[in-house]
Design an enzyme around this catalytic site. Structure first.
Site, mmCIF file in Angstrom:
data_model
loop_
_atom_site.group_PDB
_atom_site.id
_atom_site.type_symbol
_atom_site.label_atom_id
_atom_site.label_comp_id
_atom_site.label_asym_id
_atom_site.label_seq_id
_atom_site.Cartn_x
_atom_site.Cartn_y
_atom_site.Cartn_z
ATOM 1 N N LYS A 181 -22.921 -0.338 -75.749
ATOM 2 C CA LYS A 181 -21.440 0.316 -75.669
ATOM 3 C C LYS A 181 -21.159 0.693 -77.461
ATOM 4 C CE LYS A 181 -17.060 -0.942 -73.814
ATOM 5 N NZ LYS A 181 -16.148 -2.073 -73.480
HETATM 6 O O1 G3P Z 1 -12.145 -1.786 -71.077
HETATM 7 C C1 G3P Z 1 -11.356 -1.883 -72.178
HETATM 8 C C2 G3P Z 1 -10.394 -3.017 -72.192
HETATM 9 O O2 G3P Z 1 -11.169 -4.090 -72.591
HETATM 10 C C3 G3P Z 1 -9.096 -2.665 -72.945
HETATM 11 O O3 G3P Z 1 -8.297 -3.210 -72.005
HETATM 12 O O4 G3P Z 1 -6.364 -4.211 -71.506
HETATM 13 O O5 G3P Z 1 -7.102 -4.565 -74.051
HETATM 14 O O6 G3P Z 1 -6.417 -2.256 -73.201
HETATM 15 P P1 G3P Z 1 -6.758 -3.708 -72.897
#
Ligand code: G3P
Length: 218
Positions: free
Chosen positions: A87
């Site tokens: 990633k």
């Molecule tokens: O996959 C991306 C994710 O981990 C971000 O999610 O909820 O932190 O915006 P969030």
């Protein structure tokens, strides 16, 4: 549509895997820290544990921000397990590293994507997955779903192989809307997956079936 779970929590990964519908896992440095996984050796060992639980792809994120660092880290991650997808952040060196890994046959997930232009660059660099962050756009009053729609159109126009991995999913409606728009993959917390199970009429209907069965079989 593939279902990935976005966590480094082994119990939640196991629960989703046991449901029989899990296609992979995404992680990031914040999710690792949330589980208290620190130190490079522990982080690498944790990725291996995740790979041993699931059958599908496991995204492991580099923390370097320069090309040489990303290549070194990404190669070490890819060597860990055949299920690992490297990633990479959507920055200039991340795009260069993506092309490098594409040429070497190492799978990649370009993350922190917030615009159609960034997604186009990721596809040009041969990314296996592109991760538009839907929830974080919604957080700033910008339509995250619109970005998924734009990327779908662009990728279909040119038959790019890069899979749209709708990320930063927060709830069940994000999953359903992404499915309608043709996202290839969703990644979200366990609640966004198990929440799809719920409907009060299912619970009421089941209770009635069981009551009627009991009545007829006294
Ligand atoms: O996959 C991306 C994710 O981990 C971000 O999610 O909820 O932190 O915006 P969030």
């Amino acid at each position: 549509m593939k279902f990935f779970i976005d966590t480094a929590n082994l119990d939640q990964i196991r629960e989703a895997q046991e449901l029989g519908i899990l296609d992979g896992v995404t992680t990031n440095p914040s999710l690792m820290a949330k589980e208290g996984i620190t130190g490079q050796d522990n982080i690498l060992a944790h990725y291996v544990k995740i790979c041993e639980i699931v059958d599908g792809d496991v995204s492991a994120e580099v923390i370097s921000t320069d090309f040489d660092g990303m290549v070194k880290e990404g190669e070490a991650l890819a060597d860990l397990h055949e299920q690992i997808v490297v990633k990479l952040p959507m920055i200039k060196d991340g795009v260069k590293a993506c092309k490098y890994f594409t040429d070497k046959g190492i799978r990649t997930n370009v993350t922190l994507v917030f615009s159609a232009g960034q997604a186009l660059l990721a596809a040009k660099a041969g990314a296996t997955y592109v991760s538009p962050f839907l929830g974080r756009l919604d957080d700033i009053s910008t339509d995250g779903l619109n970005l998924i729609e734009e990327i779908r159109l662009i990728y279909d126009n040119y038959a790019f192989d890069t899979e749209i991995l709708a990320a930063s999913i927060r709830h069940t409606m994000h999953v359903i809307d992404c499915a309608k728009l043709g996202a290839d993959v969703m990644t979200g917390p366990l609640s966004s997956i198990t929440g799809l199970l719920k409907h009060p009429l299912t619970d009421i209907g089941l209770e009635k079936f069981l009551q009627d069965y009991q009545k007829g079989n006294k």
